[in-house]
Design an enzyme around this catalytic site. Structure first.
Site, short mmCIF file in Angstrom:
data_model
loop_
_atom_site.label_atom_id
_atom_site.label_comp_id
_atom_site.label_asym_id
_atom_site.label_seq_id
_atom_site.Cartn_x
_atom_site.Cartn_y
_atom_site.Cartn_z
N CYS A 1 0.82 -1.36 -0.08
CA CYS A 1 -0.11 0.07 0.03
C CYS A 1 0.86 1.21 0.03
CB CYS A 1 -0.94 -0.01 1.19
SG CYS A 1 -1.93 -1.42 1.13
N HIS B 1 -3.73 6.24 1.06
CA HIS B 1 -4.25 4.93 0.91
C HIS B 1 -5.44 4.68 1.48
CE1 HIS B 1 -4.42 0.80 0.40
NE2 HIS B 1 -4.20 0.39 2.00
N ASN C 1 -10.11 -1.71 -1.48
CA ASN C 1 -8.69 -1.55 -1.30
C ASN C 1 -7.99 -2.32 -2.45
OD1 ASN C 1 -6.09 -1.73 -0.45
ND2 ASN C 1 -6.74 -1.90 1.87
#
Lengths: 77, 339
Positions: free
Chosen positions: B114, B265, B295
């Site tokens: 990430c 993120h 995500n």
């Protein structure tokens, strides 16, 4: 952090009716006490008490009263 | 001459996994609850046989299709992934060949999750501002879904597959630098909290690693699958993200009010909202763009930026703060000036 404020916050986290939790309830018996609720409790400890609570301490907690004790600096992990 | 972001494009696989499907599989959660708690309505899932290079190539072709540059103009490929087509060769080499990028281009993979896009920007800037490259194609591409066990709702509700292509190029115009300062951080003590334990050299896959076990919270997975300790990851973000934001502001000589848009993120909506409130960032300057894709690991920030651009919320001259954080632990924050 008063116990009443803690209980009202947990009720909000687990989406229980206000005033229904007393503190002696087993976490395993509370509907809505799941992984997202754990995040909610961590967020509450951070924003309301400025505490970082170790997830292992939360996992070890059996009752709401055990959780409440984690919000005093001497016992928070 | 300074490096600047010229264009972003992204690719999402065709197949989707929505909350109604998840609610049908996990009886204790409703579609509404999943939506409310995660901020995600759907995740895109790579098809069987659809790999990181395929998705990166698709994202790059979309970028070329915008007219920002042609494949022949690219002189370096940086590809961020943790789910490569093969252990070897390097996925970026496969992408170079498939896209027809000149053989004179450099290409490498780097393994980050990430935080990867922000690290990639730093690497691209280094290549450009030292004269080693002029047009860097930064690709982020992940198929985490292939690591995830179908009965593990802790990760299945969160992660989606995607690829993003970001063109970073030398910019001769005034007003630079356009990228930086950067703040980096690493803490390998958190490695075990987000990992695929088996399948590489430390613990090769075998019958034992493939044995599926329940975790006591209603999830099931084997050591060949992705594991995430969400609570530990949350604590990590509470510790590192606010400190990184404050350090980046200090290095920039800016206040929070002088940043036009914050793009963190997109881990999950709950975590993002908590960080936003903790940092006292107004909601209108804080990007949350994960409802349609979840995500997507290293692609969340470029996807959010592309969506903000599309929505008309990002303009030339504006300052953006990008913050990536996750697996490793690894984190990075950067200030970007949009051109």
């Amino acid at each position: 952090m008063s116990k009443d404020r803690f209980l009202r916050a947990v009720e909000e986290i687990v989406e229980a009716d206000a005033g229904t939790l007393q503190g002696n309830e087993a976490l395993s018996g509370i509907n809505g006490w799941d992984s997202m609720a754990v995040l909610g409790f961590i967020a509450f400890a951070d924003s309301e008490c400025g505490l970082t609570v170790a997830p292992k301490s939360i996992v070890a907690a059996k009752t709401l009263d055990d959780l409440y004790r984690l919000l005093t600096p001497a016992t928070a992990g | 001459m300074f490096a600047a972001i010229r264009r972003i494009a992204y690719y999402l696989p065709a197949q989707t996994l929505d909350n109604a499907q998840l609610a049908a599989e996990f009886e204790d959660w409703t579609a509404e609850k999943i939506s409310e708690k995660t901020g995600i309505d759907a995740r895109h899932i790579a098809a069987p046989g659809e790999c990181v290079s395929d998705m990166a190539i698709a994202a790059a072709r979309k970028l070329f299709g915008t007219g920002a540059c042609a494949a022949g103009d690219v002189d370096f490929i940086l590809l961020c992934t943790q789910s490569p087509d093969y252990f070897l060769p390097t996925t970026a080499c496969l992408v170079q060949h498939a896209l027809g990028i000149p053989a004179t281009a450099g290409a490498l993979d780097f393994n980050l999750g990430c935080s990867g896009w922000v690290y990639g920007l730093g690497l691209a800037q280094g290549l450009i501002q030292t004269g080693q490259a002029r047009r860097v194609l930064l690709l982020t591409s992940e198929t985490y879904s292939k690591y995830i066990h179908a009965r593990d709702k802790s990760v299945r509700t969160i992660f989606g597959d995607a690829a993003a292509a970001t063109l970073v190029e030398a910019h001769e115009g005034e007003g630079g630098p356009f990228l930086g300062p950067f703040v980096y951080g690493t803490d390998g003590s958190g490695a075990e909290n987000l990992m695929v334990p088996a399948g590489a050299m430390r613990e090769p896959s075998n019958e034992t690693t493939g044995r599926v076990e329940a975790d006591g919270q209603g999830n099931a997975r084997s050591r060949d699958n992705l594991y995430m300790n969400g609570a530990e990851i949350f604590n990590f973000t509470l510790k590192t993200v606010p400190a990184s934001v404050e350090e980046l502001l200090r290095r920039s000589g800016l206040s929070l009010d002088e940043v036009d848009l914050f793009v963190f993120h997109q881990a999950n909506q709950y975590m993002l909202q908590h960080l936003r409130k903790k940092l006292k960032i107004p909601a209108e300057r804080f990007s949350i763009r994960m409802r349609a894709c979840g995500n997507t690991v290293s692609s969340t920030i470029p996807i959010a930026l592309a969506d903000e651009l599309e929505a008309g919320n990002l303009h030339a001259g504006q300052r953006v703060m990008a913050v990536g954080f996750g697996v490793g632990y690894s984190w990075a924050a950067a200030l970007l000036r949009w051109v």
